[in-house]
Write an enzyme that holds these catalytic residues in place. Structure first.
Site, PDB file in Angstrom:
ATOM      1  N   GLY A  46     -32.770 -14.702 -44.377  1.00  0.00           N
ATOM      2  CA  GLY A  46     -31.817 -13.593 -44.293  1.00  0.00           C
ATOM      3  C   GLY A  46     -30.831 -13.637 -43.143  1.00  0.00           C
ATOM      4  O   GLY A  46     -29.685 -13.220 -43.286  1.00  0.00           O
ATOM      5  N   ASP A 105     -36.721  -3.047 -41.283  1.00  0.00           N
ATOM      6  CA  ASP A 105     -37.043  -2.037 -42.279  1.00  0.00           C
ATOM      7  C   ASP A 105     -38.324  -1.335 -41.814  1.00  0.00           C
ATOM      8  O   ASP A 105     -38.262  -0.443 -40.971  1.00  0.00           O
ATOM      9  CB  ASP A 105     -37.194  -2.787 -43.617  1.00  0.00           C
ATOM     10  N   PHE A 155     -31.268  -0.165 -50.739  1.00  0.00           N
ATOM     11  CA  PHE A 155     -31.492  -1.608 -50.745  1.00  0.00           C
ATOM     12  C   PHE A 155     -30.161  -2.327 -50.564  1.00  0.00           C
ATOM     13  O   PHE A 155     -29.211  -2.120 -51.306  1.00  0.00           O
ATOM     14  CB  PHE A 155     -32.219  -2.094 -52.000  1.00  0.00           C
TER      15      PHE A 155
HETATM   16  P1  IMP Z   1     -39.813  -5.263 -42.513  1.00  0.00           P
HETATM   17  O1  IMP Z   1     -40.995  -6.136 -42.191  1.00  0.00           O
HETATM   18  O2  IMP Z   1     -40.196  -4.168 -43.493  1.00  0.00           O
HETATM   19  O3  IMP Z   1     -39.118  -4.715 -41.305  1.00  0.00           O
HETATM   20  O4  IMP Z   1     -38.837  -6.130 -43.365  1.00  0.00           O
HETATM   21  C1  IMP Z   1     -38.046  -7.049 -42.810  1.00  0.00           C
HETATM   22  C2  IMP Z   1     -37.513  -8.035 -43.826  1.00  0.00           C
HETATM   23  O5  IMP Z   1     -37.472  -7.510 -45.155  1.00  0.00           O
HETATM   24  C3  IMP Z   1     -36.087  -8.338 -43.481  1.00  0.00           C
HETATM   25  O6  IMP Z   1     -36.003  -9.386 -42.566  1.00  0.00           O
HETATM   26  C4  IMP Z   1     -35.490  -8.670 -44.835  1.00  0.00           C
HETATM   27  O7  IMP Z   1     -35.677 -10.033 -45.116  1.00  0.00           O
HETATM   28  C5  IMP Z   1     -36.274  -7.829 -45.812  1.00  0.00           C
HETATM   29  N1  IMP Z   1     -35.554  -6.568 -46.141  1.00  0.00           N
HETATM   30  C6  IMP Z   1     -35.818  -5.316 -45.710  1.00  0.00           C
HETATM   31  N2  IMP Z   1     -34.953  -4.410 -46.209  1.00  0.00           N
HETATM   32  C7  IMP Z   1     -34.101  -5.109 -46.978  1.00  0.00           C
HETATM   33  C8  IMP Z   1     -32.937  -4.732 -47.758  1.00  0.00           C
HETATM   34  O8  IMP Z   1     -32.504  -3.568 -47.845  1.00  0.00           O
HETATM   35  N3  IMP Z   1     -32.305  -5.757 -48.406  1.00  0.00           N
HETATM   36  C9  IMP Z   1     -32.726  -7.056 -48.346  1.00  0.00           C
HETATM   37  N4  IMP Z   1     -33.791  -7.444 -47.623  1.00  0.00           N
HETATM   38  C10 IMP Z   1     -34.474  -6.487 -46.953  1.00  0.00           C
HETATM   39 MG    MG Z   2     -35.533 -11.386 -42.857  1.00  0.00          MG
END
Ligand code: IMP
Ligand code: MG
Length: 178
Positions: A46, A105, A155
């Site tokens: 990402g 996130d 999203f």
């Molecule tokens: P977390 O562990 O929930 O903080 O998620 C982090 C990872 O989830 C990010 O580095 C993204 O790769 C993916 N992610 C979280 N939200 C989104 C979104 O809205 N769109 C696309 N990828 C997301």
């Molecule tokens: Mg990521």
């Protein structure tokens, strides 16, 4: 806007807005680490676009390294578990490490990654994210040093962010419409 095949994407941040903000963050990091070098860690996939743009805006000696961690797959809900698929190529001991993320996130990914990096004894550990979705935060111990944009709980795709591996190549950031 209809991006190739599939969902309608609503543009949220244009390429110009993103580039301007990335340049600002690059200037702040340059100022903060003046006279030193930095070790940028790109969390694949990402943050690839953000890392390369940011690196060009940081006027300091630097190393750029990559780490691959598991992602959501086809789901849009965090599993709460991360899996290091590919580790860094070098040692970060004594380095000014800057972790570059696309989006925070739940915070699960970064919370675990920061623990791992801290255990490797960097000189400093800085966290830089292009996007932050604070409404969704589950983990409370993730302190972000540099944030590009705070975004609502939708999203998001584009500029490296995917929806089931699609839309990473959009030059802007948008919402997938329900
Ligand atoms: P977390 O562990 O929930 O903080 O998620 C982090 C990872 O989830 C990010 O580095 C993204 O790769 C993916 N992610 C979280 N939200 C989104 C979104 O809205 N769109 C696309 N990828 C997301
Ligand atoms: Mg990521």
């Amino acid at each position: 806007m209809n991006a190739e095949n599939g969902q309608n994407i609503t543009v949220y941040l244009t390429e110009e807005q993103i580039n301007k903000r990335v340049a600002e963050i690059g200037a702040e990091i340059t100022e903060r680490f003046k006279g030193e070098s930095v070790y940028l860690i790109c969390i694949l996939k990402g943050s690839i676009f953000f890392t390369t743009e940011l690196a060009k805006r940081i006027d300091l000696p630097m190393n750029i390294d990559f780490m691959t961690v598991s992602s959501y797959g086809a789901s849009t809900v965090s599993s709460g578990v991360i899996n290091v698929k590919q580790d860094l190529s070098g040692s970060i001991e004594g380095e000014n490490v800057i972790v570059v993320e696309d989006i925070i996130d739940s915070g699960n990914t970064l919370s675990r990654l920061l623990q791992l990096f801290r255990s490797r004894n960097p000189k400093t550990l800085t966290l830089c994210t292009l996007l932050d979705k604070p409404e969704r935060r589950v983990v409370k111990d993730v302190e972000v040093d540099y944030t590009g944009f705070v975004v609502p709980d939708k999203f998001i795709v584009g500029y490296g962010l995917d929806w089931d591996q699609k839309y990473r190549n959009l030059p802007y950031i948008g919402f997938v419409e329900d």
